[in-house]
Design an enzyme around this catalytic site. Structure first.
Site, PDB file in Angstrom:
ATOM      1  N   GLU A 115       0.829  -1.212   0.000  1.00 45.35           N
ATOM      2  CA  GLU A 115       0.000   0.000   0.000  1.00 45.35           C
ATOM      3  C   GLU A 115       0.865   1.265   0.000  1.00 45.35           C
ATOM      4  OE1 GLU A 115      -3.068   0.076  -0.569  1.00 45.35           O
ATOM      5  OE2 GLU A 115      -3.809  -1.926  -0.053  1.00 45.35           O
ATOM      6  N   ASP A 255      -4.376 -10.207  -8.166  1.00 44.37           N
ATOM      7  CA  ASP A 255      -4.755  -9.380  -9.315  1.00 44.37           C
ATOM      8  C   ASP A 255      -3.626  -8.566  -9.944  1.00 44.37           C
ATOM      9  OD1 ASP A 255      -4.661  -7.914  -6.963  1.00 44.37           O
ATOM     10  OD2 ASP A 255      -6.483  -6.777  -7.338  1.00 44.37           O
ATOM     11  N   GLU A 348     -18.177  -7.112  -2.842  1.00 50.97           N
ATOM     12  CA  GLU A 348     -16.835  -7.695  -2.793  1.00 50.97           C
ATOM     13  C   GLU A 348     -16.830  -9.120  -3.331  1.00 50.97           C
ATOM     14  OE1 GLU A 348     -13.608  -5.732  -1.014  1.00 50.97           O
ATOM     15  OE2 GLU A 348     -14.875  -5.199  -2.727  1.00 50.97           O
ATOM     16  N   GLU A 369     -12.161  -0.556  -9.999  1.00 50.20           N
ATOM     17  CA  GLU A 369     -11.729  -1.487 -11.051  1.00 50.20           C
ATOM     18  C   GLU A 369     -12.697  -1.583 -12.226  1.00 50.20           C
ATOM     19  OE1 GLU A 369      -9.221  -2.240  -7.617  1.00 50.20           O
ATOM     20  OE2 GLU A 369     -11.410  -2.099  -7.805  1.00 50.20           O
ATOM     21  N   THR A 459      -1.214   0.666 -10.629  1.00 54.78           N
ATOM     22  CA  THR A 459      -2.409   0.013 -10.115  1.00 54.78           C
ATOM     23  C   THR A 459      -3.206   0.936  -9.195  1.00 54.78           C
ATOM     24  OG1 THR A 459      -3.202  -2.084  -9.191  1.00 54.78           O
ATOM     25  CG2 THR A 459      -1.374  -0.993  -8.033  1.00 54.78           C
TER      26      THR A 459
END
Length: 590
Positions: A115, A255, A348, A369, A459
């Site tokens: 993160e 991912d 989710e 996304e 990302t």
């Protein structure tokens, strides 16, 4: 499980047959929607600035703030390049100047390596590249590389996480004291393999290869432990290299590992990443893809584990656009968007066997996304259905998630109950991609579409430009061909390597031709490669050429440089292969 697959197929057929034709977004409405999204951004940004700054994130229901990552104005850092995209020179300049004077990383905080890299390091590097360059139109006259210096300081504090036997980093590190002795040795595939863009850019800006080296070694460490089906699991022990969760998919915990393989090639031109992506992509499309959905399977047997759509999978159609595999991207986006239409948001988790929200996964934390993939598909096809989808997404956010001071998480997509939290990525990605979608429809007026460079989005949605300084031709020299074994020696210097035109034309982000790199100092002495001569060796596999192989067992793996390939590679079902049309693989030994 066979029954689940049957219902999955039946639901997909019904979905594709009933695909509705929306009224269509007119040019005038697209402009109104773009302006509405701009207002959404400033409603949330101003709410953060007035009620939460300099804490990390906003609590939009109670109009307060909270420290969620490291306590260093996370939302402001994450929003920097969004301000630049919107053309807000005043706020961008003020934010850069405040961060330059006040941000410090010598704090006793344990933070997520993943993160912190994608949000903070990526945000600082992107803003630095914009603020320091006249060509972007956002050059700050008083700026003197402060954000770059902060980026290097932060990266140095993250480096201890990579000191593991496998090269795969710990999940967390203390910014002042390094890795705690009780730190977990288990990390996710995404967490260990989604660091290459930010660290690679930093290496090229500072002329220090260590950042790029450690992150590439992490990718190699993960890929060397792939199954014989070329699938990777979700969690791995960074000391032993053993998989602790062997579920393979394209969503949670995996991912962005796939995402950064392709994007690292597009940004840096490093064919090693392209090769790994091609192999990994073929495996996904053979074993995980159940048209138009993606499921989770055992990485060793490919047996289905979960017939589940999770919201993080929704980045995949956008990645397929970058790879040039448009047809399955269109079908999958339609399937994913049907879930949004059903609830107003994507939960989710959505169970494909029961066609209902997965128990315990009912929330929508403002994820970007699906919106990101909508933008990329509209950019690739100009199909108005994606503007219609964007309009529905704006309506859902406005009527379901808007709060007094910003936008709230949705705790339950069925009841639309709100939760008092707003992640920094709402401004960094969710609203950014919506604005770019409608701005593209109106006639783009932003540095992504009209600026001087081709941009790769990290990302976290941060802009990383393919400038000569970053996309250096001399960084690619060792990947132009294999090196054949011989008894002689050859002096080899990167500046002597001829330009590989075939590789340039294959990459859509490298269409402007040869360039010179005066800012990059040349090596004072040539490098001696004993027993190697340059040349193409058709007998070598890509694994031998790049030193990528299997780690037979945890004890046998050292640095990922073994040249031994597995004796029996699994055959790929040709009927399930998908081409990557924007990236030539004519030179790949696949």
């Amino acid at each position: 499980m066979k029954q689940a697959i049957f219902f999955l197929y039946l639901f997909s057929v019904i979905l594709l047959q009933r695909e509705a034709v929306a009224d269509g977004v007119s040019p005038a409405e697209a402009k109104q929607l773009r302006d509405e999204v701009r207002e959404m951004f400033y409603h949330a940004f101003n709410g953060y600035f007035q009620h939460a700054f300099p804490l990390d994130e906003l609590r939009p229901l109670t109009c307060t703030g909270e420290d969620s990552l490291g306590g260093y104005a996370l939302t402001l850092i994450d929003s920097l390049d969004a301000l630049a995209i919107l053309g807000d020179r005043e706020q961008f300049t003020a934010a850069v100047e405040w961060i330059s004077k006040n941000l410090k990383f010598n704090i006793d905080k344990t933070v997520s390596v993943f993160e912190t890299t994608i949000r903070v390091l990526g945000g600082l590097l992107s803003a630095h590249l914009i603020a320091s360059d006249y060509a972007t139109g956002m050059k700050i006259q008083s700026y003197d590389n402060q954000l770059l210096h902060l980026s290097e300081d932060l990266a140095q504090r993250l480096l201890p996480a990579f000191e593991t036997p496998t090269g795969i980093p710990f999940g967390s590190v203390n910014l002042l004291n390094g890795v705690d002795e009780n730190e977990s040795k288990i990390t996710s595939t995404a967490g260990g393999g989604t660091l290459t863009l930010e660290f690679g850019v930093l290496s090229r800006l500072t002329n220090n290869p260590v950042y790029e080296r450690v992150t590439k070694n992490a990718v190699r460490g993960i890929w060397a432990r792939r199954s014989k089906l070329n699938l990777v699991g979700a969690h791995i022990n960074v000391f032993t290299g053993e998989w602790t969760q062997k579920d393979a998919g394209i969503g949670t915990s995996i991912d962005s590992f796939y995402e950064y393989l392709l994007k690292a090639y597009l940004l840096f031109g490093d064919e090693e990443y392209l090769f790994i992506f091609q192999e990994a992509y073929k495996a996904v499309m053979q074993y995980i893809y159940n048209d138009p959905w993606y499921v989770e399977v055992n990485m060793n047997s490919a047996a289905m584990v979960w017939p589940l759509f999770n919201s993080l999978q929704a980045f995949w159609p956008g990645l397929q656009v970058l790879a040039g595999d448009i047809h399955p991207a269109v079908r999958t986006h339609a399937a994913f968007f049907s879930v949004w239409k059903k609830y107003g948001f994507t939960p989710e988790g959505f169970n494909l066997a029961s066609f209902s929200v997965q128990y315990g996964q009912k929330s929508y934390p403002l994820r970007p996304e699906l919106i990101e993939s909508t933008y990329w598909l509209f950019k690739a096809t100009r199909d108005p259905r994606y503007l219609d989808a964007g309009r529905d997404m704006v309506a859902s956010l406005q009527y379901g998630a808007r709060c007094p001071c910003g936008y709230c998480h949705i705790a339950d997509v069925e009841s639309h109950k709100q939760e008092d939290h707003m992640e920094s990525f709402f401004l960094a990605e969710t609203v950014k991609y919506l604005w770019l979608l409608f701005d593209l429809a109106v006639g783009p007026d932003n540095i992504v579409e009209n600026g001087p460079y081709k941009y790769i989005f990290s990302t976290e949605g941060h802009l990383l430009p393919a400038t000569p300084e970053i996309s250096l031709a001399d960084e690619r020299c060792s990947y132009f061909g294999a090196f054949c074994r011989s008894g002689g020696k050859k002096k080899y210097q990167t500046s002597d390597v001829k330009h590989d035109e075939a590789n340039d034309t294959a990459n859509p982000y490298r269409s402007w031709g040869p360039v010179s790199f005066p800012s990059r100092p040349k090596s004072p002495e040539p490098i001696s490669l004993t027993g190697l001569i340059e040349g193409r060796c058709p007998g070598l596999t890509h694994g031998q050429k790049y030193g990528i192989s299997y780690a037979a067992d945890p004890e046998s793996f050292t640095d990922g440089n073994s040249e031994d390939e597995p004796a029996n590679e699994p055959e790929v079902d040709v009927s399930r292969q998908h081409s990557i049309v924007l990236i030539s693989s004519s030179d790949a030994n696949t």
